[in-house]
Design an enzyme around this catalytic site. Structure first.
Site, PDB file in Angstrom:
ATOM      1  N   CYS A 240       1.263  -1.067   0.057  1.00 10.41           N
ATOM      2  CA  CYS A 240      -0.196  -0.481   0.251  1.00 10.41           C
ATOM      3  C   CYS A 240       0.761   1.356  -0.316  1.00 10.41           C
ATOM      4  O   CYS A 240       1.975   1.521   0.477  1.00 10.41           O
ATOM      5  CB  CYS A 240      -0.745  -0.191   1.060  1.00 10.41           C
ATOM      6  SG  CYS A 240      -1.815   1.162   1.437  1.00 10.41           S
TER       7      CYS A 240
ATOM      8  N   CYS B 213       5.208  21.443   7.325  1.00 13.33           N
ATOM      9  CA  CYS B 213       5.199  19.957   7.195  1.00 13.33           C
ATOM     10  C   CYS B 213       5.995  19.156   5.831  1.00 13.33           C
ATOM     11  O   CYS B 213       5.889  18.388   5.677  1.00 13.33           O
ATOM     12  CB  CYS B 213       3.999  19.427   6.612  1.00 13.33           C
ATOM     13  SG  CYS B 213       3.603  20.556   5.219  1.00 13.33           S
TER      14      CYS B 213
ATOM     15  N   ASP C 183       3.043  28.646   8.773  1.00 17.30           N
ATOM     16  CA  ASP C 183       2.746  27.245   8.339  1.00 17.30           C
ATOM     17  C   ASP C 183       2.248  26.985   7.123  1.00 17.30           C
ATOM     18  O   ASP C 183       1.238  26.695   6.263  1.00 17.30           O
ATOM     19  CB  ASP C 183       1.423  26.742  10.031  1.00 17.30           C
ATOM     20  CG  ASP C 183       1.081  25.697   9.530  1.00 17.30           C
ATOM     21  OD1 ASP C 183       2.220  25.120   8.737  1.00 17.30           O
ATOM     22  OD2 ASP C 183       0.130  25.166  10.117  1.00 17.30           O
TER      23      ASP C 183
HETATM   24  C1  LIG Z   1      -0.345  23.073   6.997  1.00 16.44           C
HETATM   25  S1  LIG Z   1      -1.852  24.444   6.128  1.00 16.44           S
HETATM   26  C2  LIG Z   1      -1.607  24.916   7.591  1.00 16.44           C
HETATM   27  C3  LIG Z   1      -2.860  24.901   8.005  1.00 16.44           C
HETATM   28  C4  LIG Z   1      -3.414  26.174   9.725  1.00 16.44           C
HETATM   29  N1  LIG Z   1      -2.389  26.369   9.895  1.00 16.44           N
HETATM   30  C5  LIG Z   1      -4.250  24.999   9.966  1.00 16.44           C
HETATM   31  O1  LIG Z   1      -2.648  24.206  11.242  1.00 16.44           O
HETATM   32  O2  LIG Z   1      -5.256  24.291  10.067  1.00 16.44           O
HETATM   33  C6  LIG Z   1      -1.384  25.591   5.201  1.00 16.44           C
HETATM   34  C7  LIG Z   1      -2.286  26.290   4.341  1.00 16.44           C
HETATM   35  O3  LIG Z   1      -1.884  27.451   3.208  1.00 16.44           O
HETATM   36  C8  LIG Z   1      -2.781  27.817   2.768  1.00 16.44           C
HETATM   37  N2  LIG Z   1      -2.066  28.035   1.290  1.00 16.44           N
HETATM   38  C9  LIG Z   1      -1.435  27.296   0.548  1.00 16.44           C
HETATM   39  N3  LIG Z   1      -0.825  27.970  -0.700  1.00 16.44           N
HETATM   40  C10 LIG Z   1      -1.785  29.310   0.149  1.00 16.44           C
HETATM   41  C11 LIG Z   1      -1.240  30.672  -0.860  1.00 16.44           C
HETATM   42  N4  LIG Z   1       0.066  30.845  -1.170  1.00 16.44           N
HETATM   43  N5  LIG Z   1      -1.126  31.796  -0.090  1.00 16.44           N
HETATM   44  C12 LIG Z   1      -1.810  31.529   1.267  1.00 16.44           C
HETATM   45  N6  LIG Z   1      -2.337  30.469   1.682  1.00 16.44           N
HETATM   46  C13 LIG Z   1      -2.058  29.053   0.711  1.00 16.44           C
HETATM   47  C14 LIG Z   1      -3.320  26.930   2.087  1.00 16.44           C
HETATM   48  O4  LIG Z   1      -5.108  26.798   1.828  1.00 16.44           O
HETATM   49  C15 LIG Z   1      -3.346  25.395   3.689  1.00 16.44           C
HETATM   50  O5  LIG Z   1      -4.591  26.201   4.515  1.00 16.44           O
END
Ligand SMILES: C[S@@+](CC[C@H](N)C(=O)[O-])C[C@H]1O[C@@H](n2cnc3c(N)ncnc32)[C@H](O)[C@@H]1O
Length: 569
Positions: A159, A517, A490
């Site tokens: 998997c 991450c 993040d």
């Molecule tokens: C790892 S998640 C973190 C979400 C939040 N901090 C949490 O802990 O639940 C990354 C977030 O970045 C957003 N994201 C990705 N690219 C982005 C961009 N260019 N501008 C703004 N937000 C973005 C994604 O949609 C996602 O919600």
């Protein structure tokens, strides 16, 4: 000597062992953050640069796997092994994406092999040559790896989800910690000779639950069932081509049928089994979506586990993603699934696109309520079928506590927090209780709507969430909020865009908490923020105070890190 490993002169780190880390040198060529989301540095582009035509020599170009592997060739040992060549190898360690790192015994040339585990001796065939390493496919294990354990999942050896289930958990986290450390040294250029290095690199926080930790699983329906080679004989002539399960590694159109996934909750598995028990019944007239012909009805089954906030018991949302709105076809499935006590919501997302996404253009509630809930850090969050929520709730508690500790707000309500990549606002809202005001930025409009709703639900009035693309900020960004005391960033796997890094270096907030991450892009961005870059014409102004790896996803290669940066006065 061909392929000799050289260290860039601008590089101040001490090389621990040039041979064993040559793959890491490729990570130094991570392209700087790009200028659009679509081309942003992805996990894939973090991999060493694509091979050139010269490297991809034509020998064995079209070689196909044979049933009996050729004998290992130990004749002369050219530095670069040939594509198609079979070698006897021993895996040294695990690298990014959980790949095993091995070396050609005679030359030390580095090879990466999916599913090879440290200490394992195996036969591998060279499939692809990259800049300073090659990829190998495992043909046969000759002797098992150290720290071997019996994988409890029957699908574990093929998997795509769990790659390291047969490695003891202690060993898994040891290698994850090691990877973070090496990336910080080799990509981030944080020297391991610094006297305080040990206090900067914190030991990884393990995950208390190594199974049943995922609150969301997405299974796909397919008309092309993938049968691993070891089951060919057993499955021959079974005539069952339909599958509901997880995509076979490397195939967008083939699915491994699964009746149970040990990563999701027990009630989640009851739902999966109930659907498996009846969806192939011809009298129901259901067909899986065919990604080639674009015919067929059932696309995905998404199972989310939340919590009834009154009773604390699990509640489940089941989302059938289909190519058309035909609720009558789903009636029997809805009856079977709704009979499971924990199921509180069944929705149907209609996705008419030819892509494989599970997000629908419209959503219909087929049973129960349209949303479920979850509690995190004492706050209640609403979860809709398509909203983002941390997938390991229990470990998210641990992660968020670490973020709160790193942010170390005074708690007198005087400080401003900037929450970049805020998603549905979960981090910002947990900090809002101790802050004057939180400003969150996020690209997905639905997440911003959810963040506002989550703020209302918890009676939080000192948080503002704004939709915007942080890859496309201009000189006006920053004019709508006061200078923050703490920035939380993040980003998803590609890390931060150079425009955002430049903005942060100009903003000079006293403290940045970088939650990542992807330790490779994290190391790159920390390097920019702390050491600057002559090429990018930026001067670093932060000092790295701590790196805290957290294991959110046992048995997978994923690693989360919470990094604390202080402004240098
Ligand atoms: C790892 S998640 C973190 C979400 C939040 N901090 C949490 O802990 O639940 C990354 C977030 O970045 C957003 N994201 C990705 N690219 C982005 C961009 N260019 N501008 C703004 N937000 C973005 C994604 O949609 C996602 O919600």
């Amino acid at each position: 000597m061909a392929g000799a490993i050289t260290i860039p002169t601008t590089h101040t780190l001490r090389l621990i062992n040039p041979r064993s880390h040559s793959w890491l040198l490729n990570l130094r060529h991570i392209s700087p953050p790009s200028f659009s989301l679509s081309t942003a540095t992805s996990a894939a582009s973090l991999s060493p640069a694509p091979s050139t035509a010269e490297e991809e020599d034509s020998d064995h170009h079209n070689s196909t796997p044979s049933d009996t592997p050729p004998k290992p060739s130990n004749k002369s040992a050219p530095f670069y092994p040939k594509r198609g060549q079979t070698l006897e190898l021993v895996c040294d360690t695990l690298a990014f994406k959980g790949k095993g790192v091995c070396k050609v015994p005679e030359t030390g040339f580095v090879l990466m092999c999916d599913r090879a585990l440290p200490g394992e001796r195996f036969l591998g065939r060279v499939t692809r040559k990259r800049g300073s390493y090659a990829e190998v496919a495992k043909l046969k294990t000759l002797s098992p790896h150290q720290d071997a354990v019996d994988a409890p999942c029957e699908y574990a050896s093929y998997c795509g989800g769990c790659k390291t289930q047969s490695l003891s958990y202690e060993a898994q986290i040891k290698y994850k910690e090691q990877q973070v450390r090496e990336l910080m040294i080799h990509v981030g250029k944080f020297s391991d000779e610094q006297p305080d290095c040990l206090s900067i690199m914190k030991p990884i926080v393990p995950c208390a639950n190594q199974f049943h930790y995922r609150n969301k699983m997405e299974f796909s329906f397919s008309n092309r069932r993938w049968i691993p080679q070891e089951l060919w004989e057993e499955e021959q002539g079974s005539g069952n081509e339909y599958a509901l399960g997880l995509h076979a590694p490397g195939f967008f159109d083939k699915v491994l049928n699964v009746d149970k996934c040990l990563l999701q909750s027990e009630p989640g598995n009851a739902v999966l089994l109930a659907v498996q028990d009846c969806w192939r019944d011809e009298s129901l007239g259901l067909s899986p979506y065919n990604v080639h012909s674009h015919a067929g009805f059932l696309k995905h089954l998404v199972i989310r586990t939340g919590r009834d906030v009154q009773t604390g018991k699990p509640e489940i949302m089941v989302n059938f993603v289909t190519s058309a709105y035909k609720p009558e076809l789903l009636q029997t499935l809805v009856e079977k699934v709704s009979a499971i006590t924990e199921v509180a919501s069944i929705v149907n997302n209609i996705n008419t696109s030819v892509g494989s996404t599970s997000i629908g253009e419209e959503e219909h509630v087929l049973y129960g309520k349209p949303i479920i809930a979850e509690v995190l850090r004492g706050l209640t969050f609403q979860i809709s079928a398509n909203s983002f929520f941390q997938t390991n709730t229990q470990q998210a508690e641990v992660l968020y506590e670490l973020i709160e500790d790193a942010a170390s707000l005074k708690g007198d309500g005087s400080e401003i927090v900037l929450d970049l990549f805020c998603g549905t606002g979960t981090i910002g809202l947990t900090l809002a209780r101790r802050a004057k005001h939180v400003y969150g930025y996020e690209v997905v409009a639905q997440s911003i709507a959810d963040a506002h709703q989550n703020a209302d639900l918890n009676g939080i009035c000192n948080a503002t969430f704004v939709q915007g693309d942080l890859n496309k900020i201009d000189e006006n960004f920053g004019k709508n909020f006061p200078r923050p005391d703490v920035v939380i960033s993040d980003p998803n796997r590609p890390g931060m865009h150079m425009k955002l890094i430049k903005f942060l270096l100009k903003l000079k907030a006293p403290r940045i908490v970088y939650v990542s991450c992807n330790p490779a892009t994290c190391a790159r961005d920390l390097d920019y923020l702390c050491h600057g870059s002559v090429e990018q014409n930026i001067k670093g102004c932060y000092q790295l105070k701590s790196i805290q790896p957290v294991d959110m996803f046992p048995h997978t290669p994923h690693i989360e890190c919470v990094c604390l940066l202080d402004l240098i006065d």
